[in-house]
Design an enzyme around this catalytic site. Structure first.
Site, PDB file in Angstrom:
ATOM      1  CD  GLU A 140      -2.990   0.941   0.338  1.00  0.00           C
ATOM      2  OE1 GLU A 140      -2.576   1.630  -0.366  1.00  0.00           O
ATOM      3  OE2 GLU A 140      -4.313   0.937   0.493  1.00  0.00           O
ATOM      4  CG  ASP A 141      -1.128   4.900  -1.451  1.00  0.00           C
ATOM      5  OD1 ASP A 141      -1.822   4.083  -0.628  1.00  0.00           O
ATOM      6  OD2 ASP A 141      -1.395   5.544  -2.286  1.00  0.00           O
ATOM      7  CG  ASP A 159      -6.231   8.513   6.156  1.00  0.00           C
ATOM      8  OD1 ASP A 159      -5.418   9.173   7.008  1.00  0.00           O
ATOM      9  OD2 ASP A 159      -7.141   9.019   5.578  1.00  0.00           O
ATOM     10  CE  LYS A 182      -2.257  10.877   5.986  1.00  0.00           C
ATOM     11  NZ  LYS A 182      -3.268  11.624   5.353  1.00  0.00           N
ATOM     12  CG  PHE A 191      -3.760  15.350   1.705  1.00  0.00           C
ATOM     13  CD1 PHE A 191      -4.707  14.355   1.580  1.00  0.00           C
ATOM     14  CD2 PHE A 191      -3.396  16.015   0.553  1.00  0.00           C
ATOM     15  CE1 PHE A 191      -4.980  13.539   0.292  1.00  0.00           C
ATOM     16  CE2 PHE A 191      -3.687  15.473  -0.743  1.00  0.00           C
ATOM     17  CZ  PHE A 191      -4.375  14.229  -0.747  1.00  0.00           C
ATOM     18  CB  VAL A 192       1.619  13.249   2.467  1.00  0.00           C
ATOM     19  CG1 VAL A 192       2.206  13.828   3.560  1.00  0.00           C
ATOM     20  CG2 VAL A 192       1.086  11.990   2.396  1.00  0.00           C
ATOM     21  CG  ASP A 246      -4.187  10.973  -5.992  1.00  0.00           C
ATOM     22  OD1 ASP A 246      -4.147   9.916  -5.079  1.00  0.00           O
ATOM     23  OD2 ASP A 246      -5.493  11.482  -6.302  1.00  0.00           O
TER      24      ASP A 246
END
Ligand code: IMP
Length: 175
Positions: free
Chosen positions: A100-101, A104, A132, A153-154, A160
């Protein structure tokens, strides 16, 4: 600094730190799976750059496949349900590493894990570039974490904002 539409992003994790950490994760996976032949299941779109970099440092035999997750609202109490699309064949009996990227709320990876667990893999591990912890809403058992970050938020390195900003060598954060 990078401006996308109405938002401005500033440097957060630079290329060197990112690449060094991904190398360390790959070394750990090489160690943990030294007698195995894992199947990397990459969750698109965001994880594609992380997965590519990670994979170039894996020295164990391994395979890769890609899935996409579609979200839709269900009227049942479970709320958002995500369906895994694109997994060609079941992962039964395989040592799966989900890539996963970012994790959250954890809802996406929880749903994906459940669906894959239902196919009875030999084992299932989760590797995420970013995590996070303060945003987490459900318990998730993550084996490989690149960076724990605050609840901001990154973008960049695959991540994206409104489908833009994936094409950077570093991670940036909303200013
Ligand atoms: P979760 O289901 O809440 O854990 O969300 C996971 C997905 O939300 C990730 O795969 C990303 O696509 C997206 N996401 C969560 N946080 C961010 C962020 O800070 N930047 C970009 N995308 C994010």
């Amino acid at each position: 600094m990078l401006t996308i539409k109405d938002k401005t992003f500033v440097p957060f994790i630079d290329e060197n730190r990112l690449k060094n950490r991904i190398f360390q994760l790959a070394e750990q996976i090489n160690q943990d799976y030294r007698d195995k032949e894992p199947l990397l299941v990459v969750v698109l779109n965001g994880a594609f750059i992380f997965a590519a970099e990670l994979m170039t440092h894996l020295t164990i035999p391994c395979r890769v496949t890609f899935i996409r997750v579609s979200s839709y609202q269900q009227t049942a109490s479970t709320g958002v349900v995500r369906e895994v699309l694109g997994l060609g064949e079941p992962v039964t009996g395989q040592d799966v590493i989900l890539i996963e990227d970012i994790i959250d709320t954890g809802l996406t990876i929880q749903d994906v894990s459940r669906q894959l667990t239902g196919q009875q893999p030999a084992s299932l591990a989760i590797a995420t570039m970013l995590f996070k912890p303060d945003a987490l809403k459900v318990p998730v058992n993550i084996q490989y974490v690149g960076f724990e970050i605050e609840n901001r938020f990154v973008i960049g390195y695959g991540l994206d904002y409104d489908e833009l900003g994936r094409n950077t060598k570093e991670i940036l954060v909303l200013a």
